[in-house]
Scaffold this motif. Structure first.
Motif, PDB file in Angstrom:
ATOM      1  N   PRO A 167       7.258 -12.348   4.808  1.00 40.80           N
ATOM      2  CA  PRO A 167       6.159 -11.849   3.974  1.00 40.80           C
ATOM      3  C   PRO A 167       6.068 -10.330   3.980  1.00 40.80           C
ATOM      4  CG  PRO A 167       5.427 -13.619   5.437  1.00 40.80           C
ATOM      5  CD  PRO A 167       6.798 -13.232   5.884  1.00 40.80           C
ATOM      6  N   VAL A 168       5.534  -9.773   2.908  1.00 41.15           N
ATOM      7  CA  VAL A 168       5.238  -8.347   2.818  1.00 41.15           C
ATOM      8  C   VAL A 168       3.753  -8.162   3.103  1.00 41.15           C
ATOM      9  CG1 VAL A 168       5.194  -6.330   1.314  1.00 41.15           C
ATOM     10  CG2 VAL A 168       7.098  -7.958   1.171  1.00 41.15           C
ATOM     11  N   ILE A 169       3.432  -7.254   4.020  1.00 38.82           N
ATOM     12  CA  ILE A 169       2.044  -7.003   4.395  1.00 38.82           C
ATOM     13  C   ILE A 169       1.673  -5.555   4.067  1.00 38.82           C
ATOM     14  CG2 ILE A 169       2.051  -8.773   6.179  1.00 38.82           C
ATOM     15  CD1 ILE A 169       2.430  -6.572   8.275  1.00 38.82           C
ATOM     16  N   ASN A 170       0.403  -5.244   4.212  1.00 40.34           N
ATOM     17  CA  ASN A 170      -0.080  -3.899   3.883  1.00 40.34           C
ATOM     18  C   ASN A 170       0.514  -2.853   4.819  1.00 40.34           C
ATOM     19  OD1 ASN A 170      -1.758  -4.781   1.797  1.00 40.34           O
ATOM     20  ND2 ASN A 170      -3.446  -5.181   3.211  1.00 40.34           N
ATOM     21  N   PRO A 171       0.638  -1.633   4.333  1.00 42.90           N
ATOM     22  CA  PRO A 171       1.069  -0.560   5.227  1.00 42.90           C
ATOM     23  C   PRO A 171       0.017  -0.295   6.292  1.00 42.90           C
ATOM     24  CG  PRO A 171       0.340   0.353   3.143  1.00 42.90           C
ATOM     25  CD  PRO A 171       0.356  -1.137   2.970  1.00 42.90           C
ATOM     26  N   LEU A 172       0.438   0.301   7.391  1.00 38.47           N
ATOM     27  CA  LEU A 172      -0.517   0.718   8.404  1.00 38.47           C
ATOM     28  C   LEU A 172      -1.420   1.811   7.838  1.00 38.47           C
ATOM     29  CD1 LEU A 172       1.943   0.895  11.416  1.00 38.47           C
ATOM     30  CD2 LEU A 172       0.107  -0.782  11.113  1.00 38.47           C
ATOM     31  N   PRO A 173      -2.730   1.751   8.074  1.00 37.47           N
ATOM     32  CA  PRO A 173      -3.620   2.768   7.504  1.00 37.47           C
ATOM     33  C   PRO A 173      -3.318   4.176   7.992  1.00 37.47           C
ATOM     34  CG  PRO A 173      -4.790   1.341   9.047  1.00 37.47           C
ATOM     35  CD  PRO A 173      -3.469   0.706   8.792  1.00 37.47           C
ATOM     36  N   SER A 174      -2.786   4.330   9.195  1.00 37.65           N
ATOM     37  CA  SER A 174      -2.465   5.663   9.693  1.00 37.65           C
ATOM     38  C   SER A 174      -1.136   6.187   9.152  1.00 37.65           C
ATOM     39  CB  SER A 174      -2.430   5.663  11.230  1.00 37.65           C
ATOM     40  OG  SER A 174      -1.438   4.769  11.704  1.00 37.65           O
ATOM     41  N   TYR A 175      -0.440   5.377   8.345  1.00 40.83           N
ATOM     42  CA  TYR A 175       0.801   5.806   7.695  1.00 40.83           C
ATOM     43  C   TYR A 175       0.654   5.876   6.177  1.00 40.83           C
ATOM     44  CZ  TYR A 175       3.445   5.542  12.035  1.00 40.83           C
ATOM     45  OH  TYR A 175       3.915   5.758  13.301  1.00 40.83           O
ATOM     46  N   GLY A 176      -0.254   5.095   5.606  1.00 36.31           N
ATOM     47  CA  GLY A 176      -0.533   5.176   4.180  1.00 36.31           C
ATOM     48  C   GLY A 176       0.487   4.517   3.285  1.00 36.31           C
ATOM     49  N   ARG A 177       1.643   4.175   3.827  1.00 26.79           N
ATOM     50  CA  ARG A 177       2.735   3.539   3.089  1.00 26.79           C
ATOM     51  C   ARG A 177       3.725   3.034   4.136  1.00 26.79           C
ATOM     52  NH1 ARG A 177       7.312   7.612   1.147  1.00 26.79           N
ATOM     53  NH2 ARG A 177       8.490   6.074   2.319  1.00 26.79           N
ATOM     54  N   GLY A 178       4.724   2.331   3.696  1.00 26.85           N
ATOM     55  CA  GLY A 178       5.774   1.953   4.625  1.00 26.85           C
ATOM     56  C   GLY A 178       6.501   3.175   5.147  1.00 26.85           C
ATOM     57  N   ASP A 201       0.816  12.388   8.957  1.00 25.67           N
ATOM     58  CA  ASP A 201       0.203  13.379   8.068  1.00 25.67           C
ATOM     59  C   ASP A 201      -1.240  13.019   7.706  1.00 25.67           C
ATOM     60  OD1 ASP A 201       2.607  14.647   8.358  1.00 25.67           O
ATOM     61  OD2 ASP A 201       3.031  14.832   6.235  1.00 25.67           O
ATOM     62  N   GLU A 202      -1.609  13.152   6.431  1.00 24.25           N
ATOM     63  CA  GLU A 202      -3.028  13.028   6.072  1.00 24.25           C
ATOM     64  C   GLU A 202      -3.596  11.655   6.425  1.00 24.25           C
ATOM     65  OE1 GLU A 202      -0.933  12.257   2.004  1.00 24.25           O
ATOM     66  OE2 GLU A 202      -0.517  13.218   3.924  1.00 24.25           O
ATOM     67  N   TYR A 203      -2.756  10.627   6.441  1.00 20.41           N
ATOM     68  CA  TYR A 203      -3.233   9.278   6.767  1.00 20.41           C
ATOM     69  C   TYR A 203      -3.541   9.164   8.262  1.00 20.41           C
ATOM     70  CZ  TYR A 203      -1.225   8.646   2.160  1.00 20.41           C
ATOM     71  OH  TYR A 203      -0.930   8.774   0.830  1.00 20.41           O
ATOM     72  N   GLY A 204      -2.689   9.719   9.081  1.00 20.05           N
ATOM     73  CA  GLY A 204      -2.948   9.718  10.514  1.00 20.05           C
ATOM     74  C   GLY A 204      -4.131  10.585  10.885  1.00 20.05           C
TER      75      GLY A 204
END
Length: 451
Positions: free
Chosen positions: A119-130, A262-265
């Motif tokens: 399955p594909v899951i959401n990116p980590l919020p502290s990364y903002g994307r894969g 970066d900005e997500y972290g």
């Protein structure tokens, strides 16, 4: 299999040699007891759910049914899921709270190579994307989210990610989403991973992220030298983590401490803190034995790394960050390190690592201070290394003491820019002038503690 046996034998011998090593300043010499290994009230075998360990039968439904059953039990004492000797082929599966996944001797949990079934899951919020590709990411082979009291252990059974299909997708550009890790535990507490072999991970091997109270000990991690991004152990925005008595031979950093990108972290704002790494031996031909970063945006603080052997590797000790990362990296002590046949011994840089997108804050400058490196011996070193901070935000209070690096026939010299610190004891080759300032209180206390 023969290679795996050789590495396991080496780990056992090495662990015996260092078993008497003591830590400084009253720190317990072992992680045992930090997260208690509980005796489970219930035990059930994966065979109970129709699993067949012949290496050919797909057992995904059996693993899912077993864990669903555990989740529904009265888990005051928890449940042990027993994986007997055999080769148990399965797709990815999720753990649950109050459970022990126990691999018997010669048990192998082998990942299905049907990538379409991951399955594909959401990116980590502290990364903002894969981390590799925009958008989501493939779930890890063994995954857990929002759990408490989880143990993966056994009699040195193997978790085999069969990562080559994923490595080839990365190499030929056909990868649609970021590869899954071998084991990822998220948003969880009281986690133990011990006495298992992790083999051929698709991506990072062990990734505790947004976790607290994590013990990783007596694990062996193996992957080919050219396997891309198969980091060994990556604690990420996690606290109270202890990693010890382990052996890693892989295709990327042996241990890498991270805290968001970066900005997500920066927005997520969760540091990695109170982490101990000790009695680890690592081999990684083109990468680092010990890495801080490069994802450091939530901050990294209060780290103790000691009694580590780094062999036949690209870099020994690496600190990497970048403008746009932000975050404070502070109070890190690295002590009693042995290196042999290492390309670059010590490298701290403020201009490395990529960005998730163009929206990062160019004014988000990381702060690096209070880093002590003590008691390092290196033989067959290609380059002593460099300390290169950031213009306008130099690395502060970098402390070197008792470092002896021997090159492979050529003269070794330090390279230093935008860095301020102290050096004392024997430093061979001699340090650069930027590291000869008056000793700070942090440097002084570090020196007294480890000498």
């Amino acid at each position: 299999m023969m290679l795996q046996k050789v590495f396991l034998l080496g780990l056992i011998q090495w662990a015996f040699i260092v078993s008497c090593a003591r830590t400084a300043n009253g720190v317990p010499e072992t992680c045992a007891g930090i997260v208690p290994m509980k005796r489970r009230q219930h035990t059930m075998s994966i065979r109970r759910f129709g699993a067949i360990g012949d290496g050919r039968t797909l057992n995904t439904q059996a693993f899912q049914a077993a864990i669903s059953t555990i989740r529904k039990l009265d888990n005051i004492g928890g449940t042990l899921l027993y994986i007997p000797t055999g080769i148990w082929l399965t797709g990815s599966f999720n753990l649950t709270s109050h459970m022990t996944l126990y691999l018997a001797k010669n048990a192998v949990i082998k990942a299905s190579q049907d990538t379409g079934a991951w399955p594909v899951i959401n990116p980590l919020p502290s990364y903002g994307r894969g981390r590799e590709r925009p958008g989501g990411r493939y779930i890890s082979f063994i995954h857990g989210d929002g759990l408490e009291d989880v143990v993966i252990t056994g009699e040195n059974g193997t978790i085999d990610g069969q990562g080559e299909v994923w490595w080839n997708m990365w190499r030929d550009g056909s990868l649609k989403y970021t590869r899954g890790n071998l084991v990822e535990i998220m948003n969880s507490r009281d986690v133990i991973i011990s006495n298992v072999v992790l083999l051929n991970s698709p991506f990072w091997n062990i990734h505790p992220v947004y976790c607290s109270n994590v013990v990783i000990r007596r694990v062996t991690i193996l992957a080919p030298a050219d396997s891309p991004n198969t980091d060994g152990i990556d604690p990420d925005s996690s606290s109270n983590v202890c990693i010890e008595d382990s052996y890693v031979n892989n295709g990327d950093d042996v241990v890498a401490i991270k805290s968001g990108w970066d900005e997500y972290g920066i927005a997520y704002g969760r540091p990695s803190s109170n982490i101990i790494v000790r009695r680890v031996t690592g081999i990684t031909s083109g990468f680092s034995g010990i890495a801080i970063g490069s994802e450091t945006s939530g901050g990294i603080r209060d780290i103790l790394i000691q009694h580590v052997n780094i062999l036949n590797s690209g870099t020994g000790i690496r600190l990497k960050t970048n403008v746009g990362r932000g975050g404070i990296i502070t109070n890190i002590t690295i002590s009693d390190i042995y290196m042999e046949n290492v390309g670059t011994a010590i490298k701290f840089t403020g201009n490395t690592g990529d960005h998730p997108d163009e929206r990062y804050n160019h004014l988000a400058v990381p702060v690096v201070r209070n880093i002590a490196v003590n008691n390092v011996v290196g033989r067959g070193i290609g380059s002593v290394g460099s300390m290169e901070g950031i213009k306008g935000s130099p690395f502060q209070n970098i402390c070197l003491s008792n470092i002896m690096l021997q090159g492979a026939g050529q003269e070794l010299t330090w390279k230093c820019e935008e860095v301020v610190g102290s050096s004392f004891g024997t430093i061979t080759p001699p340090p650069c002038p930027q590291l000869e300032s008056q000793m700070s209180s942090f440097c002084h206390s570090s020196y007294l503690r480890y000498h």
